[in-house]
Design a protein around this motif. Structure first.
Motif, mmCIF file in Angstrom:
data_model
loop_
_atom_site.group_PDB
_atom_site.id
_atom_site.type_symbol
_atom_site.label_atom_id
_atom_site.label_comp_id
_atom_site.label_asym_id
_atom_site.label_seq_id
_atom_site.Cartn_x
_atom_site.Cartn_y
_atom_site.Cartn_z
ATOM 1 N N SER A 72 3.723 1.499 -1.503
ATOM 2 C CA SER A 72 4.159 1.643 -2.902
ATOM 3 C C SER A 72 3.028 2.196 -3.760
ATOM 4 C CB SER A 72 4.616 0.297 -3.463
ATOM 5 O OG SER A 72 5.788 -0.123 -2.803
ATOM 6 N N ILE A 73 1.810 1.680 -3.548
ATOM 7 C CA ILE A 73 0.654 2.163 -4.311
ATOM 8 C C ILE A 73 0.453 3.666 -4.059
ATOM 9 C CG2 ILE A 73 -1.883 2.024 -4.482
ATOM 10 C CD1 ILE A 73 -1.506 -1.063 -3.914
ATOM 11 N N ASP A 74 0.597 4.086 -2.803
ATOM 12 C CA ASP A 74 0.431 5.511 -2.490
ATOM 13 C C ASP A 74 1.499 6.364 -3.178
ATOM 14 O OD1 ASP A 74 -1.801 4.945 -0.989
ATOM 15 O OD2 ASP A 74 -0.799 5.075 0.962
ATOM 16 N N ASN A 75 2.728 5.858 -3.220
ATOM 17 C CA ASN A 75 3.793 6.591 -3.931
ATOM 18 C C ASN A 75 3.480 6.701 -5.417
ATOM 19 O OD1 ASN A 75 5.375 7.027 -1.683
ATOM 20 N ND2 ASN A 75 6.727 5.271 -2.039
ATOM 21 N N ILE A 76 3.034 5.586 -5.999
ATOM 22 C CA ILE A 76 2.720 5.580 -7.430
ATOM 23 C C ILE A 76 1.553 6.525 -7.707
ATOM 24 C CG2 ILE A 76 1.817 4.130 -9.316
ATOM 25 C CD1 ILE A 76 3.482 1.797 -8.031
ATOM 26 N N ASP A 77 0.551 6.527 -6.832
ATOM 27 C CA ASP A 77 -0.592 7.427 -7.026
ATOM 28 C C ASP A 77 -0.164 8.891 -6.988
ATOM 29 O OD1 ASP A 77 -2.362 5.403 -7.426
ATOM 30 O OD2 ASP A 77 -3.235 5.446 -5.416
ATOM 31 N N ARG A 126 0.830 -1.215 0.000
ATOM 32 C CA ARG A 126 0.000 0.000 0.000
ATOM 33 C C ARG A 126 0.856 1.253 0.000
ATOM 34 N NH1 ARG A 126 -5.091 -1.661 3.956
ATOM 35 N NH2 ARG A 126 -6.312 -2.621 2.292
#
Lengths: 112, 112
Positions: free
Chosen positions: B28-33, B26
């Motif tokens: 990583s997902i937040d960084n990508i977002d 999550r």
């Protein structure tokens, strides 16, 4: 851009300064789109792993509390980046819809 | 993640290895977002400029030939990045819809 790729705007503007600027902007847009596609590919790699974890531990595909935190954070980031926060929220919903579709497919495969 | 931000999965998994992995994914997902939001903001800066150029030179907001080239290119990039090309195409359509909405607003303002 090769001759065979001339589009409507190319034909109307020829090699005018406006056309030169339009081509430069489109080249930037194409670069950004390539970056977006690669970031999305990386994001789905992460969410596929999340899907497998959720299926293995019998967790529901959607997590409304987590999604609410993500929405609020993305809206704040959008405002700081001068992007319409409503669009950012719609964008997240668009991606999450695809993620849930993937997770349901994973859950179906693992029998959860 | 603070105590107040515990979501459904947090509660069910506690501090198990699965939860540790879920939190890492999550993050990583937040960084990508965040990266996606900033790339989108940059993309709309470019398309706003395109909108002004088009309005000034009395060009139509949509350019089907250009869009076809973009679709084919993004589908190829998606395949190379192991992303569903149909999703990449839907994603582009989602963004272009917003761009056309912006361009129509610019055209209305400039009286074109």
């Amino acid at each position: 851009m090769s001759e065979t790729h001339k589009t409507g705007a190319d034909t109307q503007l020829g090699d005018s300064p406006a056309m030169v600027e339009l081509r430069a902007l489109r080249a930037s847009i194409d670069n950004i789109d390539a970056a977006l596609v690669h970031m999305l590919a990386e994001r789905f790699k992460c969410t596929q792993k999340v899907g497998h974890l959720k299926a293995t531990h019998d967790l529901p595909p959607a997590d409304p509390a987590r999604e609410q935190i993500q929405i609020e954070r993305l809206r704040r980031l959008a405002v700081d980046a001068n992007l319409d926060p409503d669009f950012a929220e719609k964008f997240l919903a668009f991606i999450v819809k695809e993620v849930i579709r993937h997770h349901e497919a994973i859950a179906a495969k693992t029998g959860n």
